[in-house]
Write a protein that holds these residues in place. Structure first.
Motif, PDB file in Angstrom:
ATOM      1  N   LEU B  29       0.823  -1.214   0.000  1.00 13.90           N
ATOM      2  CA  LEU B  29       0.000   0.000   0.000  1.00 13.90           C
ATOM      3  C   LEU B  29       0.856   1.263   0.000  1.00 13.90           C
ATOM      4  O   LEU B  29       0.515   2.263  -0.639  1.00 13.90           O
ATOM      5  CB  LEU B  29      -0.953   0.002   1.197  1.00 13.90           C
ATOM      6  N   LYS B  32       1.982   1.986  -3.354  1.00 14.00           N
ATOM      7  CA  LYS B  32       0.911   2.557  -4.170  1.00 14.00           C
ATOM      8  C   LYS B  32       0.855   4.064  -3.989  1.00 14.00           C
ATOM      9  O   LYS B  32       0.678   4.821  -4.956  1.00 14.00           O
ATOM     10  CB  LYS B  32      -0.434   1.949  -3.795  1.00 14.00           C
ATOM     11  N   ILE B  33       0.981   4.499  -2.756  1.00 10.70           N
ATOM     12  CA  ILE B  33       0.947   5.943  -2.506  1.00 10.70           C
ATOM     13  C   ILE B  33       2.122   6.615  -3.192  1.00 10.70           C
ATOM     14  O   ILE B  33       1.991   7.704  -3.773  1.00 10.70           O
ATOM     15  CB  ILE B  33       0.969   6.225  -0.988  1.00 10.70           C
ATOM     16  N   ALA B  86      -2.489  16.654   0.627  1.00  3.30           N
ATOM     17  CA  ALA B  86      -3.613  16.190   1.452  1.00  3.30           C
ATOM     18  C   ALA B  86      -3.927  14.733   1.153  1.00  3.30           C
ATOM     19  O   ALA B  86      -4.169  13.937   2.064  1.00  3.30           O
ATOM     20  CB  ALA B  86      -4.831  17.070   1.199  1.00  3.30           C
ATOM     21  N   THR B  87      -3.934  14.405  -0.141  1.00  2.00           N
ATOM     22  CA  THR B  87      -4.215  13.016  -0.512  1.00  2.00           C
ATOM     23  C   THR B  87      -3.186  12.075   0.072  1.00  2.00           C
ATOM     24  O   THR B  87      -3.523  11.018   0.625  1.00  2.00           O
ATOM     25  CB  THR B  87      -4.222  12.881  -2.044  1.00  2.00           C
ATOM     26  N   LEU B  90      -3.680  11.697   3.780  1.00  2.48           N
ATOM     27  CA  LEU B  90      -4.833  10.847   4.058  1.00  2.48           C
ATOM     28  C   LEU B  90      -4.499   9.391   3.762  1.00  2.48           C
ATOM     29  O   LEU B  90      -4.828   8.483   4.532  1.00  2.48           O
ATOM     30  CB  LEU B  90      -6.017  11.311   3.210  1.00  2.48           C
ATOM     31  N   GLY B  91      -3.817   9.181   2.633  1.00  3.05           N
ATOM     32  CA  GLY B  91      -3.438   7.823   2.271  1.00  3.05           C
ATOM     33  C   GLY B  91      -2.548   7.198   3.325  1.00  3.05           C
ATOM     34  O   GLY B  91      -2.751   6.046   3.733  1.00  3.05           O
ATOM     35  N   LEU B  94      -4.496   6.295   6.385  1.00  3.62           N
ATOM     36  CA  LEU B  94      -5.239   5.050   6.162  1.00  3.62           C
ATOM     37  C   LEU B  94      -4.313   3.852   6.277  1.00  3.62           C
ATOM     38  O   LEU B  94      -4.683   2.815   6.847  1.00  3.62           O
ATOM     39  CB  LEU B  94      -5.907   5.075   4.791  1.00  3.62           C
ATOM     40  N   VAL B  95      -3.097   3.979   5.735  1.00  5.93           N
ATOM     41  CA  VAL B  95      -2.151   2.862   5.799  1.00  5.93           C
ATOM     42  C   VAL B  95      -1.824   2.542   7.252  1.00  5.93           C
ATOM     43  O   VAL B  95      -1.756   1.372   7.641  1.00  5.93           O
ATOM     44  CB  VAL B  95      -0.887   3.191   4.997  1.00  5.93           C
ATOM     45  N   ARG B  97      -3.721   3.027   9.841  1.00  8.03           N
ATOM     46  CA  ARG B  97      -4.874   2.352  10.451  1.00  8.03           C
ATOM     47  C   ARG B  97      -4.999   0.919   9.946  1.00  8.03           C
ATOM     48  O   ARG B  97      -5.350   0.002  10.691  1.00  8.03           O
ATOM     49  CB  ARG B  97      -6.155   3.121  10.100  1.00  8.03           C
ATOM     50  N   ILE B  98      -4.706   0.734   8.650  1.00  4.33           N
ATOM     51  CA  ILE B  98      -4.783  -0.618   8.100  1.00  4.33           C
ATOM     52  C   ILE B  98      -3.749  -1.512   8.757  1.00  4.33           C
ATOM     53  O   ILE B  98      -4.017  -2.677   9.097  1.00  4.33           O
ATOM     54  CB  ILE B  98      -4.615  -0.592   6.566  1.00  4.33           C
ATOM     55  N   TYR B 102      -4.868  -4.883  10.427  1.00  8.08           N
ATOM     56  CA  TYR B 102      -4.553  -6.148   9.769  1.00  8.08           C
ATOM     57  C   TYR B 102      -3.184  -6.695  10.140  1.00  8.08           C
ATOM     58  O   TYR B 102      -2.906  -7.870   9.944  1.00  8.08           O
ATOM     59  CB  TYR B 102      -4.582  -5.983   8.250  1.00  8.08           C
TER      60      TYR B 102
END
Lengths: 491, 117, 499
Positions: B29, B32-33, B86-87, B90-91, B94-95, B97-98, B102
């Motif tokens: 992930l 990906k960012i 910002a993106t 945010l990304g 999220l990573v 938190r993921i 997980y």
């Protein structure tokens, strides 16, 4: 009251009744009283329209414009008048019967039953008085949806399965075929108003007329023309008053009524006859008549046998429309009335037999006629009317249909009518004959056998009497229907 | 045509495709960012390149200069950079938190855990 | 004074309230502020639409700077209508959210939730109202970023991966849009949409313009979940909090469709794009595929939220089909379905949210016997389902009618018949998946002794918004003067001509 308000009240009264039934759900006697009062009021309101129609008037009322150029519009004409009279009149009788049947069988969810019945009747009035094809379609679909809870009343797995077939076939045909036909007609003709002589003349040629006719006929699934007839036997999972409603009062009648309306007011019998596009329909109708009669003979379950009998009888009406002659149209329309009375009598008897004895199969009924003479006597009357023997009303329907066949030069169809009468003798007459003269099965069954509950008997008596009366007084109906066929150049 | 002008556009395309490829092909992930960032950077270069006027200087009023580069793309890109930041933020959030939920940031691992439940 | 600045207020009020919401910390206060703001936004949008309908398009110069140098907010029949839809959905979902969010999110996240929702609303309203291409991108990203946040707030941990997937695809989409805008700027030197429309026609053969068109189409296509770029949608809708799903399902894709409409018809101009011939060849097959594939996939879903998500992709397919016809009837059908679907899907997801409130999940098996335990909620669901199917007297019927009419108007008779058949088959497929829910809810007995205690009907604060939207989808199926009237005006405007 003015005709316009009578039209709107015909829809409003059953709907108001539905609301009141919901409110009085906890008080059965009051609730049943509401149903009966509503039905009586509705019949009275519909009756007020008759003199105007007989005199040649065509009252109309317009509601809101749903799509640009297409309002929800009502216009009363002879065919619709007849249908409305049958439906509202028989609703009263059916309600009386329902009270007896539902209470004797201790059915659950009776409030829901009566509410859906009322909404179904409101939809039926909408179909009867529709002034354009859009309005008819709207209420046609409303009828399908409001009868679904009735068909699946029992709520068990069989009801669910029957409901799936019912809804599946009816919605598939109406949305997939009929709606397409309607929008196409709108595009080709620029209007959807019902006009005597049709709206397609000059706007559509032969093949287009043929394809449109095909889409309409099979799109009107409620007419149960084979092979889209399976929903009718599947709907037998419903309690008998619902079957009576489906077969006699509303649903199939709405189907063949729509077929009639489409043939007379959208296509026009002249257009159909001149383009010859009605020939395949004649053969399809004849096939439906004969095959359904043959299947009926193989069915041991009484309601299933009656269901296939209805499929066959509906074929008569479609045949009448397909012949595209004045007598054919009148004959078919008359048959709507005659069959209604005959079939409802038969279904009422079937329900009475079930209530009194818990028996459902024809083979079990031998000897019962001696214990339930009134019921089986009425069954005999209903059967004779369906077969088409005097002195019962069914004769007139077949009579005018035969005239229509001769008028169209379709001698073979007269033979078809004869053969199917013979076949109906074969599948109907054994029941009363075995009932009165049979040996009896020996096993008395789970309950002590006596006649059916009183309200059921009253209803049966009324409809059986109706079959008789219609034989002697067909003239009002004939006079009502005359303008349908005789506006054209036919002799 | 000036070679430098065209050269920029080639870089734009290379970066765009690289970034896009990384986003699609990498299962991690965070990568990906990264790919997304490269992709967005190529767009920045596209805009700035089109803003350059031959012989123009930086678009700040100063004595003695007549020709300036077009300031509008610069402004647009500042906005886009902010959006990109910002993106990315945010990304990345999220990573994080993921990862907490997980225990991994590999896409196939996450898929395996989801399929198991 | 307020009247002249209404367009600016439409954006500024929700934008400024968002950080205030964050500062308010307390859940109840944040909700109250968000509700008031959303209702104010609705009033604003209604006034703007009314003004447009009576006196023509409104042009507002932000900061007093005249276009094409300044940013212009331009409202005509098309985006006035979409503004109304977005604001209305926002205003209906806000009151609903109080109980729903309290149940699904921990207390400390509530203020963040309302902040993000207000920002999302701002972004969507901004995309709709602006007349500047780059401004559109900025607002699009505002709405997208806040929607990623909203989705990630879902309870299930898969909400995080769903949000991430949406983030990646959404950013690619938005970046494509900005590339397209950049390419357009490169050849014309302007960002104002009307100005672009004037300057583009002489260059319609220019390869840069064609490339820009392609980038914009794909970018918008990603955001509106055009088949096959829809893969982010089912997960995002399934795992987000219920109020968020309802809000996004009814607004986000609709606004992206508006972007497509605006660029296709206003910027590139009816003449240009129709000559390119792409619309029919591109959109009609994709629309057909969306309808058939996604309706079929919906039938096999075991989670009702996912089922409705796939249904949404299919419904977007209908709209795209209408756009593909590129005729007045086709565009009218597409725009009216924009409205009708927003009402219907919004209502359906709100009803599902009521179910999730009481049952904790929206899996099909858990809905057994719900028809008896939550009669009002399930009846709302049935009515919404009927609208999806397209039964007469619902809004869905109107859309289907117009779409079939548009299909039958096509010159190619074979295409006409085939597409009309597909539209009707879509309805039949919808019957199957809606009836799956109906049968489980009404024909199966409720499971004995849940251990949860009595499952009661949902609270009024959630039932009323649900029934409001469902009631709207019935009302606008009967009285179509507003919806069809505005849609027709919008269609004529887009195709060149009316206002």
């Amino acid at each position: 009251m003015s005709p316009e308000s009578a039209i709107l009240l015909s829809l409003g009264i059953p709907l108001a009744g539905a609301v009141l039934i919901a409110l009085f759900g906890r008080r059965p006697n009051l609730r049943e009283g509401v149903t009966l009062t509503t039905a009586a009021l509705l019949f009275g309101t519909v009756l007020t329209l008759v003199p105007g129609i007989m005199a040649g008037g065509r009252p109309e009322a317009t509601l809101i414009e749903m799509l640009p150029g297409l309002p929800l519009r009502f216009e009363v004409e002879p065919l619709g008048m007849l249908f409305a009279l049958i439906a509202s009149g028989l609703w009263i009788v059916n309600s009386i019967y329902s009270i007896g049947y539902m209470r004797a069988n201790r059915e659950k969810n009776q409030t829901r039953f009566y509410i859906c019945f009322a909404i179904a009747l409101a939809s039926t009035m909408g179909i009867a008085f529709a002034g354009n094809m859009l309005t008819l379609f709207v209420f046609y679909e409303a009828l399908t949806l409001s009868t679904y809870p009735l068909v699946t009343h029992k709520g068990d797995a069989a009801a669910k399965q029957g409901g799936r077939t019912y809804l599946g076939i009816l919605l598939f045909t109406s949305i997939g075929l009929q709606l397409l036909a309607i929008i196409w007609t709108w595009q080709v003709a620029g209007t959807l108003d019902f006009t005597l002589g049709g709206i397609l003349a000059g706007k559509a040629e032969g093949p287009v007329v043929g394809i449109l006719l095909l889409l309409y006929i099979y799109g009107i699934g409620k007419a149960a023309l084979m092979p889209f007839h399976r929903w009718l036997p599947a709907a037998m999972v419903a309690p008998t008053p619902v079957s009576a409603l489906l077969h006699a009062v509303a649903v199939v009648k709405a189907g063949v009524f729509t077929v009639m309306k489409v043939v007379v007011y959208i296509f026009g019998i002249d257009l159909l006859a001149s383009t010859g596009q009605n020939l395949w329909l004649i053969y399809l109708a004849a096939a439906s008549i004969l095959i359904a009669s043959l299947v009926a003979m193989t069915k041991d379950n009484l309601k299933a046998r009656l269901a296939y009998s209805t499929v066959s009888q509906l074929g008569y009406v479609v045949l009448g429309a397909a012949l595209a002659t004045s007598w054919g149209v009148i004959g078919g329309s008359m048959h709507i009335a005659m069959h209604a009375f005959g079939k409802i009598t038969l279904f009422f008897c079937a329900g009475a037999i079930y209530t009194a004895t818990q028996k459902t199969e024809v083979s079990e009924l031998s000897g019962l006629g001696r214990v339930m003479p009134f019921t089986f006597g009425a069954f005999l009357i209903g059967a004779l009317s369906i077969i088409g023997l005097p002195p019962f009303g069914g004769l007139w329907g077949k009579w005018y249909l035969a005239l229509g066949a001769l008028q169209a030069g379709q001698i073979a169809m007269v033979a078809v009518l004869m053969i199917s009468s013979l076949l109906s003798i074969a599948y109907l007459m054994p029941i009363p004959i075995q009932g009165f003269f049979g040996k009896g099965n020996g096993n008395p069954g789970p309950v002590e056998i006596k006649e059916a509950p009183l309200p059921c008997l009253i209803a049966i008596g009324i409809t059986a009497f109706g079959c008789l009366a219609l034989f002697f007084f067909p003239d009002p109906i004939y006079q009502l229907l005359r303008p349908l066929g005789f506006n054209t150049n036919d002799p | 045509m000036d070679a430098p002008g065209l050269y920029n556009y080639w870089i734009v395309i290379v970066l765009m495709m690289t970034g896009f490829y990384v986003v699609i092909s990498r299962g991690n992930l965070v990568k990906k960012i990264v790919g997304l960032n490269i992709f967005q950077t190529s767009v920045f270069i596209l805009y700035i390149t089109m803003g350059k006027v031959s012989g123009g200087t930086a678009p700040i009023l100063a004595e003695g200069f007549e020709t300036y580069s077009n300031p509008l793309p610069h402004v647009l890109i500042l906005t886009a950079i902010v959006v990109g930041v910002a993106t990315t933020a945010l990304g990345c959030a999220l990573v994080v938190r993921i990862k907490e939920a997980y225990g991994t940031v590999e896409e196939d691992e996450i898929q395996r855990q989801d399929d198991a439940t | 004074m307020i009247a002249t600045h209404l367009p600016a207020l439409q954006i500024v009020v929700p934008l400024v309230s968002a950080p205030i919401c964050l500062l308010l910390r307390r859940s109840g206060l944040a909700w109250a502020l968000a509700s008031i703001v959303s209702w104010a936004a609705l009033a604003c949008a209604a006034l703007l639409l009314q003004q447009v309908l009576s006196s023509g398009p409104i042009s507002y110069h932000l900061g007093g700077w005249a276009p094409p140098w300044g940013i212009e907010y331009r409202i005509d029949a098309v985006n006035g209508f979409v503004l109304l839809i977005v604001a209305a959905i926002g205003a209906v979902v806000m009151p609903y959210a109080r109980v729903s969010v309290a149940h699904e999110l921990p207390e400390e996240q509530h203020a963040t939730f309302y902040t993000a929702l207000l920002l999302c609303l701002t972004g969507l309203l901004g995309v709709t109202i602006t007349g500047d291409a780059f401004n559109l991108f900025v607002f699009l990203e505002i709405s997208s970023l806040s929607s990623y946040v909203l989705i990630a707030l879902g309870r299930d941990r898969r909400a995080l991966t769903a949000a991430f997937q949406y983030l990646v695809m959404g950013t690619i989409g938005a970046t494509f849009i900005v590339i397209g805008v950049g390419l357009l700027y490169m050849v014309t030197g302007t960002l104002n949409m009307l100005d672009l429309a004037e300057r583009l026609p002489p260059m319609s053969e220019n390869r840069t313009v064609l490339a820009a068109f392609a980038f914009l189409t794909v970018g918008a296509g990603l955001k509106l979940a055009l088949f096959p770029l829809h893969f982010w949608l089912p997960n995002a809708y399934a795992y987000a909090p219920s109020a968020v799903t309802a809000f996004l399902a009814a607004t986000a894709t609709k606004v992206s469709i508006y972007i497509l409409l605006r660029f296709f018809f206003t910027v590139f101009g009816a003449a240009n794009t129709l000559e390119l011939g792409t619309l029919e060849n591109l959109l009609i097959p994709l629309g057909v595929a969306a309808i058939l594939v996604c309706s079929t996939v919906a039938i096999f879903q075991t989670d009702v939220k996912r089922m409705l998500a796939y249904s949404s992709v299919a419904q977007v397919g209908y709209i795209v089909l209408g756009i593909g016809f590129a005729s007045t009837t086709g565009l009218t059908a597409a725009i009216v379905h924009l409205f009708n679907h927003a009402m219907t899907k919004g209502g359906l997801f709100l009803a599902l949210g009521c179910v999730v409130l009481r049952l904790g999940s929206a899996r099909l098996e858990s809905l057994e016997g719900l028809g008896r335990r939550m009669p009002l909620t399930m009846f709302a669901f049935v009515l919404g389902g009927l609208s999806l199917i397209g039964v007469p007297l619902t809004a869905g019927f109107i859309s289907k009618w117009m779409l079939v009419q548009a299909a039958l108007e096509q010159d190619n008779r074979f295409l006409a018949a085939a597409v009309a058949a597909v539209i009707l088959i879509g309805s039949l497929l919808a019957i199957v998946y809606i009836w799956r829910v109906v049968e489980v809810a009404y024909f199966r007995p409720a499971p004995e002794g849940d251990g949860e205690g009595e499952i009661a009907e949902a609270p009024l604060s959630m039932l009323i918004p649900t029934w409001f939207l469902i009631g709207a989808s019935i009302y606008f199926g009967i009285d179509t003067s507003l919806t069809l009237g505005v849609a027709k005006r919008a269609a004529e405007l887009l195709l060149g001509g009316g206002a």
